[in-house]
Design a protein around this motif. Sequence first.
Motif, short mmCIF file in Angstrom:
data_model
loop_
_atom_site.label_atom_id
_atom_site.label_comp_id
_atom_site.label_asym_id
_atom_site.label_seq_id
_atom_site.Cartn_x
_atom_site.Cartn_y
_atom_site.Cartn_z
N GLU A 273 47.70 21.76 27.68
CA GLU A 273 47.68 23.43 26.57
C GLU A 273 47.05 23.08 25.55
OE1 GLU A 273 51.77 25.80 27.18
OE2 GLU A 273 51.09 24.80 25.58
N ILE A 274 46.98 21.28 25.29
CA ILE A 274 46.52 20.85 24.26
C ILE A 274 44.54 21.00 24.74
CG2 ILE A 274 46.32 18.91 22.63
CD1 ILE A 274 48.84 18.40 23.56
N PRO A 275 44.03 20.18 25.35
CA PRO A 275 42.85 20.54 25.12
C PRO A 275 41.72 21.98 25.63
CG PRO A 275 43.20 19.22 27.22
CD PRO A 275 44.34 19.66 26.12
N ALA A 276 43.02 22.79 26.43
CA ALA A 276 42.79 24.15 26.55
C ALA A 276 42.79 24.49 24.72
CB ALA A 276 43.36 25.34 27.57
N VAL A 277 43.60 24.96 24.16
CA VAL A 277 43.82 25.03 22.75
C VAL A 277 42.40 25.08 21.68
CG1 VAL A 277 45.71 25.76 20.71
CG2 VAL A 277 46.32 25.80 22.90
N LEU A 278 42.28 24.10 22.26
CA LEU A 278 41.45 23.12 21.08
C LEU A 278 39.85 23.46 21.43
CD1 LEU A 278 42.52 19.31 20.66
CD2 LEU A 278 42.82 21.14 18.78
N SER A 279 39.92 23.45 22.89
CA SER A 279 38.83 23.84 23.17
C SER A 279 38.23 25.33 22.61
CB SER A 279 37.79 24.15 24.62
OG SER A 279 38.86 23.93 25.24
N LEU A 280 39.27 25.73 21.73
CA LEU A 280 39.25 27.54 22.19
C LEU A 280 39.66 27.48 20.86
CD1 LEU A 280 41.44 29.70 24.12
CD2 LEU A 280 39.37 29.28 24.64
N ILE A 281 40.22 26.63 19.93
CA ILE A 281 39.95 26.90 18.36
C ILE A 281 38.10 26.72 17.58
CG2 ILE A 281 40.35 25.71 16.77
CD1 ILE A 281 43.27 25.24 17.92
N ALA A 282 37.59 25.93 18.67
CA ALA A 282 36.37 25.79 18.53
C ALA A 282 35.60 26.48 18.37
CB ALA A 282 35.29 25.02 19.24
N ILE A 283 36.12 28.27 19.35
CA ILE A 283 34.63 29.39 19.59
C ILE A 283 35.75 29.93 18.36
CG2 ILE A 283 34.92 31.69 20.56
CD1 ILE A 283 33.52 28.74 21.76
N VAL A 284 36.94 29.79 18.12
CA VAL A 284 37.39 30.70 16.79
C VAL A 284 36.97 30.36 15.69
CG1 VAL A 284 39.65 31.15 15.65
CG2 VAL A 284 39.87 30.96 18.12
N ILE A 285 36.71 28.85 15.31
CA ILE A 285 36.00 27.71 14.11
C ILE A 285 34.74 28.77 14.23
CG2 ILE A 285 35.09 26.65 13.24
CD1 ILE A 285 37.33 24.55 13.85
N VAL A 286 33.93 29.52 14.97
CA VAL A 286 32.54 29.86 15.18
C VAL A 286 33.07 31.26 14.57
CG1 VAL A 286 30.81 30.63 16.65
CG2 VAL A 286 31.66 28.27 16.27
N VAL A 287 33.59 32.38 15.51
CA VAL A 287 34.48 33.15 15.39
C VAL A 287 34.62 33.61 14.16
CG1 VAL A 287 34.95 35.30 16.12
CG2 VAL A 287 33.70 33.66 18.00
N GLY A 288 34.95 33.30 13.56
CA GLY A 288 35.79 33.09 12.32
C GLY A 288 37.12 34.05 12.61
N SER A 289 37.71 35.01 13.90
CA SER A 289 39.51 35.38 13.66
C SER A 289 39.86 35.20 15.67
CB SER A 289 38.21 36.78 14.21
OG SER A 289 39.71 37.66 14.93
N LEU A 290 40.83 35.44 15.17
CA LEU A 290 41.84 35.24 16.67
C LEU A 290 41.54 35.82 17.66
CD1 LEU A 290 44.93 32.82 15.47
CD2 LEU A 290 42.94 32.29 16.58
N SER A 291 41.25 37.58 17.02
CA SER A 291 41.63 38.37 17.26
C SER A 291 40.10 38.62 18.73
CB SER A 291 40.93 38.92 16.83
OG SER A 291 40.55 40.99 17.41
N ILE A 292 40.16 38.78 20.31
CA ILE A 292 39.87 38.28 21.01
C ILE A 292 38.65 39.39 21.16
CG2 ILE A 292 39.73 38.75 23.60
CD1 ILE A 292 42.14 37.68 23.80
N ASN A 293 39.11 40.78 21.10
CA ASN A 293 38.26 41.70 21.07
C ASN A 293 37.17 41.62 19.51
OD1 ASN A 293 38.28 44.00 22.41
ND2 ASN A 293 39.71 44.97 21.36
N ASP A 294 37.65 40.79 18.23
CA ASP A 294 36.32 40.02 17.58
C ASP A 294 35.40 39.17 18.52
OD1 ASP A 294 38.03 40.33 14.27
OD2 ASP A 294 37.06 41.82 15.83
N ILE A 295 35.85 38.40 18.75
CA ILE A 295 35.26 36.74 19.92
C ILE A 295 35.00 37.93 20.52
CG2 ILE A 295 35.25 35.46 21.88
CD1 ILE A 295 38.02 34.99 20.41
N ILE A 296 34.41 39.05 21.75
CA ILE A 296 33.65 39.49 22.97
C ILE A 296 32.49 40.22 21.88
CG2 ILE A 296 33.77 41.28 24.59
CD1 ILE A 296 36.24 41.07 25.14
N ALA A 297 33.18 40.90 20.70
CA ALA A 297 32.22 41.32 20.44
C ALA A 297 31.24 40.57 19.25
CB ALA A 297 33.27 42.50 18.64
#
Lengths: 286, 217, 441
Positions: free
Chosen positions: C170-194
Amino acid sequence: MTASPFEIEIPRGRVIEVQRDDTRVRRGTGLLRGMAVIWKHWKESFKLNRSYSQIHGTFTIEYPEERPRIPEAYRNMPILLYDDETGHELCTSCFQCERICPPQVIHMTQAKDPATGKPVPAVAEFIIEYDACMSCGFCAEVCPFDAIKMDHEFELSTDDHLRLTVHKEQLLRPISYYAHIAPTMWAEVREGALKKLQGNIRRRPDVIGLAPQLTEKIAARRAELAAQAAQAAQAAAATPAPPAAPAAAAPAPAEGRKLTPEEKAAKLAAIRAANAAKKQQSGDGS
Amino acid sequence: MEVVVQVVFGLIALFILVAAAMVVSVRNVIHSALWLIACFFGVGALYLLLQAEFLAVVQVLVYVGAVSVLILFAIMLTRQISGEGVRQLTSRWPVVLVVTVLLFATVMAPTLINQQWNVPPAPPLGTPEPIAGPAELGRGFVNEFLIQFQVVGVLLTVALIGAIVIAFEERARRRRVLTLAEELELKRLRERATQTETPEPVEAEPVARETRPASEG
Amino acid sequence: MYDMLAALINGTLGWGWPEWALNLLSYILVVTIVLVVAPLQMLFFTYYERRVIARMQDRVGPNRVGPEGIWQPIADGVKMFTKEDIVPQAADRIVHFLAPCVVVAPTVLMFAVVPWGPGMVPVDLPTGLLFFFAISSISAVGLMMAGWASNNKFSLLGAMRAVAQMVSYEIPAVLSLIAIVIVVGSLSINDIIAYQTGLIVSNRDLPGIPDLGLGWFVFTPVGFVAFIAFFIAALAEGERTPFDIPEADSEIVAGYMTEYSGMKFGLFYLAQYVLNFLLCAITAIIFFGGWQGPGVGWLYAQGITPENPNGNGLFNVLAGVLGVFYFLLKTYLFFFVMVWLRGALPRLRIDQLMDFGWKFLIPLTLANLFSAALWVAFTRWGPAEGMLITVGWSPVLRWLAAFVVTLAINLGVYLWLTRVYAASQAERRRAELEELIAAGS
């Protein structure tokens, strides 16, 4: 049986020693190469693979629509053979197969001459219990007359248990059938088997030894025997002199071969008639 | 809507209290751990009621997903596999209950009576609610609460290192079954060690050359 | 769903329902659809996996039960329903009964935040991504319950291994997603897609790019490394080969599932495939744009949206169909890759597995986090945040600088880490062998 051949080529005698050097750092490229191998397998699996020498392609045989080609020496359940032309069964009831059968599923009784009560080289009743037969093929190996052979039929599932005790009528197959399924194996033993069969035919009286399903052949043979008997009776009535009896025995042993039972019976009747005539003559003379 | 909130709060609080009571009173240790997990879920629901979604989700992630697993591991690794536990309540539990409630009241009553609850007045209609999401939390961590954040980080690192040190076993004490490749390598290393002790370079070569074709033939 | 229902019922049909009724009906419809679709996906996935892995193994796979074997999963389901439910006598009955529920319920709950098309997400949580992983971590508790309640040492061992694996990855999974969250700036999945509109490069980074829905994160160095790390971690979370030690038949019978039969085993089976579907879906969503693709954005803009309440309902339907098609295509493609890996790779030992997760993936994802921060710094920050170097740069230059810097860092870290990891594994093996020699001689 499928028409396409399905061969196996196995190169024997080659040992490949693989040296694994673990010190190379592959950085994930090894995994990608493995995946490339499997991708090729997946891509090629949409074709059929009809030879075990290839490694790509689907070699599934989709039973029951497709059947695998069964090799000649495949053995599953024994069958009895009879000659196509003469209609005679090859089995002489020698009991060798019954003796050697490991689960003892073969049972037979020997045919007897109805006139003399003596055993005749033919089989009266032959039973194999298919449900216990283990298809070892010992009976086919040991038969001196090549009368019992191993069949290729394996789809014998049934819910009627009694049907699995198989009698002679269901066991009999023409030689042409066996020659079709195992040509090479039959060609090796054909001459010897047929020669022995000719010898046995001569020793079988009446219609004993004819396959029971060949009703026409049986009827024809009976008619033939009746005609012979009528001829013999006519000849015996026409020529009172016993020395004329040898005329009926003329087809008899000029070459020194064995006599058929009818010939034997005719010869015996002729000898008896000659003795009776001699007694009469001596009785008359004295 | 106020009444609905109060009712829901009452239900959740009741659930949490019941679960907590079950934690200390069921016989089976595993069952009490599972009731504790239910308690954690209840607290997460309370956070949701307070509109702190991030905290609720983190509560589930950390407490239910990690801490509970840790507790279960600890129980399962240290206990015998026997289901029965010791009964926690003695026969004199009414007396104990009364004493506990009195003590608790003695501590809490002055606070409850004299405290001025600073409930802010409801904001006028139409003002947007302050969003307390992860972004605000993050900013707080690196601006106002930086020291606390770093201290917690150091604490966690120390705990991690301590766990590794405690659990570390000397390799020599670990015995395991070797794979075939490892056995072959072991054999080769042993041979190399013995060969360096007794150097016979002239005879070592033909031996090597003879054994190779034997393996290839 | 609420907007469409409002337009349909109050607008077209003119029935004039109150708001709460529309809300209720919309939620009921969404929940029904999700609860019907989830098991259907799982059934299709079992069939899909069996056919694909069969082809990879040079055979055909189940093709008897229906046309090309389509009803095979139905036959499997019937089999599982009708098998006898055996509970070991000394097992803890309540926990044994609850364990499959605790494993299955989170996987179905996770469907609540997965968007299938534009505007087609059951609940649009602002912390959707974190919710997804928080709920998935609950099934670890269920696994422990299953292993314990079976009263079987091997089940317990299998459960502990499974939980250790799940929690470690779970740790590397969440950490790799956090990199994307940093780029997007939001935890909402719709924002990530948008965020992933555009063409190769996202619209948000370079505003001039035409919107073809192809500005996926996987085309950035940060996203690419995060994708690789996340996909491997997802394989381990879903217990797929090469990480299927907990359930490998030749290893530990069925691990924590040994004492389960009939429908309870069916529930574990269901949970595994649903979790794998969701992990493939999240991979597709976060790194490959989810329902983003050529045409979807444009179609949706013409339909009824919260920004455009007067749009044409037909465009909603078209955008939805196209979006779902893209989403499912990507998800099935990732599941094909998962099956491909299953066909190609042998499984890892439990110690190799843990080493790989803790000693390779976590450092890699941490370095990726650093790269993600640098990406945000180069593309968005200015002198106010301390990035004096990018004063006066055009967006293209900023994007190019971010791309080059993150590519250099990620590539360098990856090459260095692989070398270090391989060296450490070889060193460990050699040290063990030498100690064994020393101990033996």
